[in-house]
Design a protein around this motif. Sequence first.
Motif, PDB file in Angstrom:
ATOM      1  N   GLU A  27       0.781  -1.282  -0.081  1.00 47.28           N
ATOM      2  CA  GLU A  27      -0.194   0.038  -0.078  1.00 47.28           C
ATOM      3  C   GLU A  27       0.843   1.264  -0.035  1.00 47.28           C
ATOM      4  O   GLU A  27       0.165   2.150  -0.054  1.00 47.28           O
ATOM      5  N   LYS A  28       2.040   1.169   0.145  1.00 53.18           N
ATOM      6  CA  LYS A  28       3.037   2.163   0.349  1.00 53.18           C
ATOM      7  C   LYS A  28       3.287   3.112  -0.963  1.00 53.18           C
ATOM      8  O   LYS A  28       3.546   2.334  -2.056  1.00 53.18           O
ATOM      9  N   GLN A  29       3.299   4.170  -1.015  1.00 50.10           N
ATOM     10  CA  GLN A  29       4.028   4.905  -2.030  1.00 50.10           C
ATOM     11  C   GLN A  29       5.483   4.705  -2.187  1.00 50.10           C
ATOM     12  O   GLN A  29       6.249   4.542  -1.313  1.00 50.10           O
ATOM     13  N   ARG A  30       5.825   4.349  -3.392  1.00 52.84           N
ATOM     14  CA  ARG A  30       7.262   4.117  -3.918  1.00 52.84           C
ATOM     15  C   ARG A  30       7.897   5.078  -4.705  1.00 52.84           C
ATOM     16  O   ARG A  30       7.382   5.559  -5.531  1.00 52.84           O
ATOM     17  N   GLY A  31       9.039   5.075  -4.473  1.00 53.27           N
ATOM     18  CA  GLY A  31      10.009   5.819  -5.497  1.00 53.27           C
ATOM     19  C   GLY A  31      11.314   5.324  -5.722  1.00 53.27           C
ATOM     20  O   GLY A  31      11.778   4.055  -5.144  1.00 53.27           O
ATOM     21  N   ASN A  55       2.013   4.305  -6.595  1.00 50.60           N
ATOM     22  CA  ASN A  55       1.327   4.128  -5.340  1.00 50.60           C
ATOM     23  C   ASN A  55       0.292   3.368  -5.908  1.00 50.60           C
ATOM     24  O   ASN A  55      -0.443   3.557  -6.763  1.00 50.60           O
ATOM     25  N   ALA A  60      -3.090   3.091   2.418  1.00 47.52           N
ATOM     26  CA  ALA A  60      -1.981   3.069   3.752  1.00 47.52           C
ATOM     27  C   ALA A  60      -2.478   3.426   4.804  1.00 47.52           C
ATOM     28  O   ALA A  60      -1.982   3.120   5.855  1.00 47.52           O
ATOM     29  N   THR A  95      -4.344   0.202   6.342  1.00 49.15           N
ATOM     30  CA  THR A  95      -3.525  -0.913   6.418  1.00 49.15           C
ATOM     31  C   THR A  95      -2.387  -0.904   7.515  1.00 49.15           C
ATOM     32  O   THR A  95      -2.171  -1.953   8.091  1.00 49.15           O
ATOM     33  N   SER A  96      -1.723   0.331   7.764  1.00 52.33           N
ATOM     34  CA  SER A  96      -0.940   0.209   8.875  1.00 52.33           C
ATOM     35  C   SER A  96      -1.391   0.013  10.177  1.00 52.33           C
ATOM     36  O   SER A  96      -1.148  -0.657  11.234  1.00 52.33           O
ATOM     37  N   ARG A 120      -2.521  -3.736  10.368  1.00 55.11           N
ATOM     38  CA  ARG A 120      -1.418  -4.613  10.548  1.00 55.11           C
ATOM     39  C   ARG A 120      -0.868  -4.562  11.983  1.00 55.11           C
ATOM     40  O   ARG A 120      -0.593  -5.613  12.532  1.00 55.11           O
ATOM     41  N   GLY A 145       1.422   9.183   0.726  1.00 51.60           N
ATOM     42  CA  GLY A 145       2.086   9.129  -0.324  1.00 51.60           C
ATOM     43  C   GLY A 145       2.368  10.195  -1.068  1.00 51.60           C
ATOM     44  O   GLY A 145       3.144  10.342  -1.730  1.00 51.60           O
ATOM     45  N   ASP A 181       6.016   7.909   7.040  1.00 53.78           N
ATOM     46  CA  ASP A 181       6.900   6.416   7.016  1.00 53.78           C
ATOM     47  C   ASP A 181       8.124   6.947   6.430  1.00 53.78           C
ATOM     48  O   ASP A 181       8.379   7.440   5.461  1.00 53.78           O
ATOM     49  N   LYS A 198      10.875   5.209   5.231  1.00 61.26           N
ATOM     50  CA  LYS A 198      11.064   4.635   4.218  1.00 61.26           C
ATOM     51  C   LYS A 198      10.359   5.088   2.677  1.00 61.26           C
ATOM     52  O   LYS A 198      10.984   5.448   1.718  1.00 61.26           O
ATOM     53  N   VAL A 199       9.054   5.508   2.893  1.00 65.20           N
ATOM     54  CA  VAL A 199       8.344   6.351   1.852  1.00 65.20           C
ATOM     55  C   VAL A 199       9.121   7.786   1.512  1.00 65.20           C
ATOM     56  O   VAL A 199       9.380   7.987   0.369  1.00 65.20           O
ATOM     57  N   GLU A 251       7.518  -5.584   5.618  1.00 57.73           N
ATOM     58  CA  GLU A 251       8.221  -4.418   5.833  1.00 57.73           C
ATOM     59  C   GLU A 251       7.250  -3.464   7.000  1.00 57.73           C
ATOM     60  O   GLU A 251       5.882  -3.550   6.803  1.00 57.73           O
ATOM     61  N   TYR A 252       8.102  -2.665   7.673  1.00 61.08           N
ATOM     62  CA  TYR A 252       7.415  -2.064   8.798  1.00 61.08           C
ATOM     63  C   TYR A 252       6.898  -0.599   8.120  1.00 61.08           C
ATOM     64  O   TYR A 252       7.381  -0.174   7.143  1.00 61.08           O
ATOM     65  N   ASN A 253       5.763  -0.191   8.846  1.00 62.48           N
ATOM     66  CA  ASN A 253       5.297   1.292   8.545  1.00 62.48           C
ATOM     67  C   ASN A 253       5.526   2.089   9.601  1.00 62.48           C
ATOM     68  O   ASN A 253       4.890   1.756  10.714  1.00 62.48           O
TER      69      ASN A 253
END
Lengths: 329, 289, 259, 369, 242
Positions: free
Chosen positions: B115-119, B213, D19, D22-23, D26, D211, D236, D238-239, D280-282
Motif C-alpha cells: 500500500e505504500k508510496q514507492r519511489g 502508489n 496506507a 493498512t498500517s 497490521r 504518499g 513513514d 522509507k516512503v 516491511e514495517y510502516n
Amino acid sequence: MTRTTKIVGVGAVLAILLVGIPALINISGRWDLYYTLTSVALLSIASGGVWLTFYIGRINIGQGAYALMGGYVSAILVVKYGVSFWLTLPIAGLFCGAVSVLIGIPILRLRGVYFAMITLVLTEVARLSMLALPITNGAKGITNIPLPGAVEVFGLTLIPDFATLSNAKPAFYYLSIVLMILCFAGLYRLVNSRLGKLCRSLQQNEELASSIGVNIAYLRVVAYVISSFLGGIGGATFAAISQSVYPSSFTIADSINFMLNCFLGGLGYVFGPMLGTLVLYFGWDLLFQTGEFQLLIFSTVLIALILALPNGLLSLRFSKAGKESVGRE
Amino acid sequence: MEQVLANGLYLGAQYALIALGLTLIFALMNVLNFAHGQLYVLGGFVTYTIYGQLEMPFVAALFAAAVTLALVGGLMERFLFRTVLKRSVREESTMLLAAGTAFFLDAIILLIFGEKQRGVPKIVDGVFNWDFRLIMPYDRILIGFLAIFAIAAFVLYMQYSKTGRALRALAQDRVAAQLMGVNVDRYSMIGFALGAMLAGVVGGLLVTITGVNSGIGGPISIKAFMMVMIGGAGVISGAIAGGFILGMLESVGLSVLHSYGDITYLMIFASLMVFLSIRPQGLMGKPWG
Amino acid sequence: MSELLQVIGLTKRFGGLTAVNNVSFSVQEHEILSVIGPNGAGKSTLFKLIASFLRTSGGEVRFRGERISNLAPHITARKGIVRTFQETTIFKGMTVRENVVIAHHLRSKASLFGFFIESPAAARDEQEFGRSADQILEFLDLGEIKNEVASNLPQGHLRALGIAIGLSTDPTVLLLDEPFAGMNHDETRRAVEMVRSVRDRGVTLLLVEHDMSAVMKISDRIVVLNFGEKIAEGTPEEIQSNESVIEAYLGIEDESIGL
Amino acid sequence: ANKVLKIGFVGVTSGPAAAWGTSNVRSMQTRAAWINEIGGVKIGGDTYDIEIVTFDDQKDPKRAIAGMEKMAQEGIHYVVGPNVDDGAAAVRPVAESNGIMYFPYAFPKSLYQKPASNAVLGMIANYQSGPAIYKFLRDKKGVKKVAFIAANESDPLSQRDGGVAAANALGLEVVADKDTYQNDTRDFVPVLTPVLRSKPDLLVLSGVAPGNAPLLIRSARELGYTGFISTETAQDAKVLEEGAGDLANGFISVGGASTPEIRSKAMEEFIDRYTKMFGEYNDESNTKVYALEYIIETLKMNPKGIDDIGEFKKTMDNFSAPNPYMKGDATLKYVGMTSFGQKRQVAVPMVVNEYRDGKFDTLFIAEVD
Amino acid sequence: MSQLLRFTDVELYYDHVYALKGVSIELNEGETVALIGANGAGKSSILRAITGLQGIRKGEIVFDGNRIDRGFGPDAIVKMGIVMVPEGRRVFPFMSVKDNLLMGAFTRTDKGGINATLEMVLGRFPRLKERYTQAAGTMSGGEQQMLVIGRALMAKPKLLLLDEPSLGIAPKLVQDIARSIVAINRDEKVSVLLVEQNSRMALRISHRTYALATGSVALSGESTALLEDERVKSLYLGGEVS
Ligand SMILES: Nc1ncnc2c1ncn2[C@@H]1O[C@H](COP(=O)(O)OP(=O)(O)OP(=O)(O)O)[C@@H](O)[C@H]1O
Ligand SMILES: Nc1ncnc2c1ncn2[C@@H]1O[C@H](COP(=O)(O)OP(=O)(O)OP(=O)(O)O)[C@@H](O)[C@H]1O
Ligand SMILES: [Mg+2]
Ligand SMILES: [Mg+2]
C-alpha cells in the motif's frame, strides 16, 4: 403473463420485502442486514434514475452529484431551519430536479462518452461546490442531524418519531423499501407506457424521433429530471440514516457504481438496477471476512459474471439467442 | 510566467502520453478503458522493481515495463473484452468489464506491491535554474523530452506504418477493414496491447519523478478521460491536444486563480463543463452517438 | 391549386462550402415535385433546411405564407412537414410495427403525463394508432414482416419502412429522400404507385431521387440543382431535353451499358 | 482452550488511501498474534485470545456504517477506526445504538465532546500538535511566515483551518492559506509554484497523505525552497527516503514511540514481528499500535467492560497502566479534558520528529492533556 | 475457361430466418456474372457468404479448387484473391484517398507491385488522383464509389465482388462506373460478381446472370439471352415504369 399471475407475483414480492425479510431477520438475529438492505434499496433508487437516462441513450456518471445535493438540501433544512425530515425528502428531490433542468438543458445535447464525461465532471463539481458554498459548512460537513420526527395528522400518529424508537433500523428499512417500491413501480409504469416507447425511440435515433414530431429536448430533460429527483431522494435518506453529510458522502466512485449497477443488472430491464445494486453492494459486504483478498475475490467474481452474462444478470432469464457474431468460428 | 508555462508544457507532455493509449483503445473498440490508470500504475511498479529494487539500468526497466504491459493488454483484449464485445447487445457494457478489470488490477497490485508510496533513485541529478525565473530539475527535462519523443514516435508509427494504417482503418470501419484483409481479432489485440503499453511506458517514465502508489490508478483514469474528452474521443491529435490543454489549464489556472484559493479547481472543472457543452465533440472529435 | 410551400433565396454554408446557394422555388398543393442533381449538389441539405434540421445561412422557407425556417425539427413536423432520411433511418431495435406505431406520435392527443397514467385519451390513441399502423403496413406490403425486428430487414424493406414512418405522421408535406434507392424495377413500380396513392390521400410530396425513369414518371415538376444552385425547373419533358441538365447530370444514353 | 475476544477494525485498506488503514490493521494483527502466541491475555478470571475482525470501508461513509453494523452483529464492542472524518461521523449513530466504543483517526471535536461519548481519538489531533510545532519553530528556529497547502478534501481542509488558527494565535504571519490540490495530483510543481512565491519560512502540509508527502517535499525543494516543511500527521521514513531522498532531510512530522531515544524493548519486538509478518514495517504504526493496547489494558482493569461499554467508560476516567512501548515509566491513560471536556483521547507521546537520512530524529517530546 | 468459383447448394441463416435455401451458382475465370433479384432475395447474403462475413449452414463454396466455407476468416479469403466492395460504399472517412488505397493493398507485400497497381488505379480513376490527399469522408457519393472500387483493385484480386455499386449515384456517374466495371474485367482480367438492382445495366455489362427470388435461384443463363427473355422482361426489366 395473465393479469392474475401478475397480481399474485407483485403481491408475493411485496410480502417478501415488507414482511418476509423483517421476519427472517428477527428469526436469524442478523440485524446488520437491515442496514445493508436499506442501503441497497436507497442506492437502487438512485441507480434507477441512472437507468432511466440509459433508457434515453445517455450514459450518466453524474448521479452522485444529485445524491449529494439531495443529502445537503435535506440536512440543511432539518438542521438550520428545523423543517421536518418528511417534508425535506420531497423538497430535496424537487430541488435536484430543478437544478437538473438548468444543468440538463445544455449538457443533454451531448451524447455517448461525451455526456458520460461531463456528468463525471459534474460529480466533482458538486463535491467541490459543497466544500466551497457558504451554507454547507464546508469541509466540516453537517453532523448531528436529528432523526426523522413524527408525522401526525389530526392527532393520529402516522409515523412515529424515529428518535423514540428503541431501534431505528427497521424503520429506515421500511422507509427505504417503500420508497424503492414506489420508485420502481413508477419506472415500470413509465417504461411500459407510451412514454417508455418514446424514450426508446430517443435511445435508438434522436434525429428520426424529432422528425416524427417528438420534442426530444423536452423529453430528455423530463427523463433527466426524474433521474435526478430519484438521486436526490436517495441521498436525502442516506443523510438521515448517517445523521451526517460531508462533501465526500457521494463521490465519483458512487457515480460510477450507480452506473455499474445498471450495467450489471441489465440495461434492458427495469429491475436491472435493483438486482445490480443488490449483487454489487451486498456482494462486497458478504466477502468482508476474506480480509485482504476481498477486492481480489470480488473483482474476479464480477468479471466472471460479466463474461457469462454480458447483457446483465437479468438476461439470464429473458435471453434470446445472442447477437450473431461476425465471422466464422 | 516562464515557470508556469514550462510547468504546463511538462505536465501536458505526460498527460498527452497517458491520454494517447486510452484514446487508441477507445477508437479501436469503443471501449472506455476504466483500467487505464491501473495499467499505468503497473508500468510504474515494474519499473520500480527492476530499476529501484534490482538496480538494473533504467532503460531496461522501461523496456520491461513496455513489454509486460503490452502482454497484459493483449491478454485483456483476448480473454475479456473480445468475448464481451462479441456477445453484448450494447457496446457500453464493456464499461462494466473495464471497471471490473480495474478493480482486479487494483487488488493484484495492492497484494503484490503493497500500500505504500514507492519511489526510485533519480536518473539524473541537478537542477536547471535560470535566475529563479525558470527552475527545472534535469530529470524532469529529460522525462519531458522522452515523453514528447514517445508521442512523436507513436504518431509517426500510426501515420506511416502498415500496422498503424490498419489500426486507423479498423477504428473507422471494422467491416470494411476486414474486407481489406485485416484480421480484426489480431489487430484489435495489437491495438489494445499498444494502448496498454503506452500506459505502462508513462508509468515507467514518471516513476522516476513522482513515484508510484497502488491506489492512484482510478484517479489517473479519470484524469485521462478528461483529456480525451477535451480533445475529442478517439482522435489521436485530440488526445495530444487535450493533454496539453489540461496541463496548461492546471498550471496557468493554479497560478492565475491562486488568490481564489479553495475554488480554483471548482472553476477549472466548471469551465471544462461549459467548454464541453459549447463544443459537444471536444476540440476535434468526430460526432459520437 | 395554391402555393403551399415557398422556398425563397435559401442558402446554406458549411464553413467555406456553399452547399445550397440562393435557391428559390415553390410547391403547389397536392403536387409531386422532384429535386434532382449530381451527388453533392445539395439536395439532402435542401430537405434538411426545409424540415428545420439545419439552420439556414440565408433566405427562408414559407409554409402557407408563414415563415417556418429555423424552428425546432419537431415543431416543423407538428406543422405538417415531415422528412424521411436518405440513410435508412429507422428505430433499429424495434419491430416494424412498433416503428410505425411510435411514428404516430404527432397525432397523439394525450399529454406525457397522460401516457404515464394511461389516461382514456392515451388509451384511445393507442388503439387508434395500432389500427392505423396495420393499415399503413398493409398498404405498403409490409404486413407480413410487421413483427420482424427492423435491424434484420434488407435494404428495400428498410426504405419502405422509412416511408411508412413518414406516412404515419399524417403529414401535409412529405419529403422523401431517395425513396426508391435499392429497389429493382418491379419494386420501384409498386413504390411509385404507392407514392401516387399517398398523394391521392391529399399529401404534397417532395422527393430526391436518382432513379430517372421513376422520377420522370411520377413528378409533376422537377427542380434541378448543381453545385448548390438551381440550374433548371420544369416538367419532366422539359428537363429531359434540357441541355445543361443532360450535361451536368443525366448523361447521354448509352445502350452498350444499358443506361 | 482460551475464550476469544473479538476486536473490530473499520477503515480503509484499499484504494488511494489504503496506507492509512493498512498500517492500522497490521499493527492490530501483529499485536494480536503476539498476544495469542504467548498464551493470550488474562482479563478477569478468563484468558482470551484476541481475534481481529476487519472491514474495508473503501473510504466511503456509507460502507463504514455497514462495517459498524457488521461489528455489532459479531457482538463486538470495541472497534478501531474509521480513518477519516466523514466515516467517523457516519458510524456514530450505529456505534451509539449498538453499544460500541470506537477509536477513530479523525479530528472533528464534535465526535469526542458531549453528548457524544463513544468515540476515543486514537492519536494526537493537529490542533494539539500544530501549535506545539509552530511554537517550537518560532522560538527555536526563527520562523515568522507560514504557508499552508492541503488537498481539497474534508480532512486536510479541516486540519488546515485548525493550523491556520493556531499559527495566527501564535502571532505568525500566514502568507498562504487557501491553496489546494486535487487528490489525483501527481505533480505538485504547478501547485507549489504560486505558494512558494510568497516566500514562507515554514510550509505546512496539512493532513497530507503519506504518499503525497515526499512528492510535495521534492517539488518544493527542487523549486529552490529552503525553508522548513512540516506536517502534523505521522509519516513513514522509507516512503520519504524513496520518494524524496536527501531532499526530505529536515522534514518535520509527528510520530509515536519509535524513535530510538524513547522506544522500549517491547516496541522493538513489535517492529520486528510486524516486519516478519508483513515484510516491511510502516512507521505510521508507531502511533497506531496504541489503540488495541488501550482497549485490552482498560478491559484488564475492569473486566466487566468486555460486554458493557458503560463499565468501560467509567474506567476510562481513572485508568492508568504502564506504557510498554516507551522507555522509563510512561503510562497509558485517557486524556482530552482540554480539547473535549472529557477523557476521550488516548495519551500517546507526542514525538516531534525530524527526518534525516532514512530515519527520524527526535526534536522534542510533549504530552497532551 | 476454367471454373473460378462454385457455390453448391448453400443454405444460410440469420438467427432462425433463412436467407439462402439451397443456392448453386458458378463463375468462370474472366467472367462477369450478375446477380439480380428483389429486395431480400439474398444477393448480399451470397457475397457475405463468399467473403466469410457470414457462416453458411449447409453446402459448399469452392474457390480456385479449394473449399473456403470452413475455417477461413474474411482476412484469409482476401488473401486468396477475393475482394468485396460492400453495399453503401464504406470508405475510411478520416483517412486520405491515398491511405484508403494503400489499405486496399493491405495483404500484399510486394512494394513494386503495389506501386504499379496504384498507378493503374489512378490512371483508371483520374478523379482520385486529383483528390489524393483529401479525407475520403468529404468526397461526393460518386467519388467515394470510385474510391472503393479502386481500393478493391489495389488488392489485385482474382475475383471482385460488387454490391450495388450504383446505389444513390447520379445517372451520369452510374454510366462511368458501369464503364469502369467493363474495363476492369476486360483489361485487368479480373472476374466480377456483380449485385445490382439496375437489372438492365447488369444484364448489359455481364456475361451471365442469375436471378434470385427469396433465397433461391429463379432463373439463370447468358445475359444476352435473358435480355430477350419474356419472364425477365416482365419481372426484372419492367419495360416501362408505368
Ligand atoms: N454537415 C455538413 N458539414 C459540412 N459539409 C456538409 C454537411 N452536410 C453536407 N455537406 C456538404 O454539402 C454538399 C451537399 O451535400 P448533400 O448531402 O446535400 O448532397 P446531395 O445532393 O444530397 O448528394 P447525394 O445525391 O450524393 O445524396 C456536399 O458537398 C457535402 O459534402
Ligand atoms: N443481420 C441479419 N439478421 C437477420 N436477418 C438478416 C440479416 N441480414 C439480412 N437478413 C435477412 O436475410 C434475407 C436476405 O437478405 P440480403 O441482404 O441478402 O438481401 P438482398 O438480396 O441483398 O436485398 P437488398 O436488395 O434489399 O439489399 C432478408 O430476408 C433479410 O431480412
Ligand atoms: Mg443526398
Ligand atoms: Mg443487399
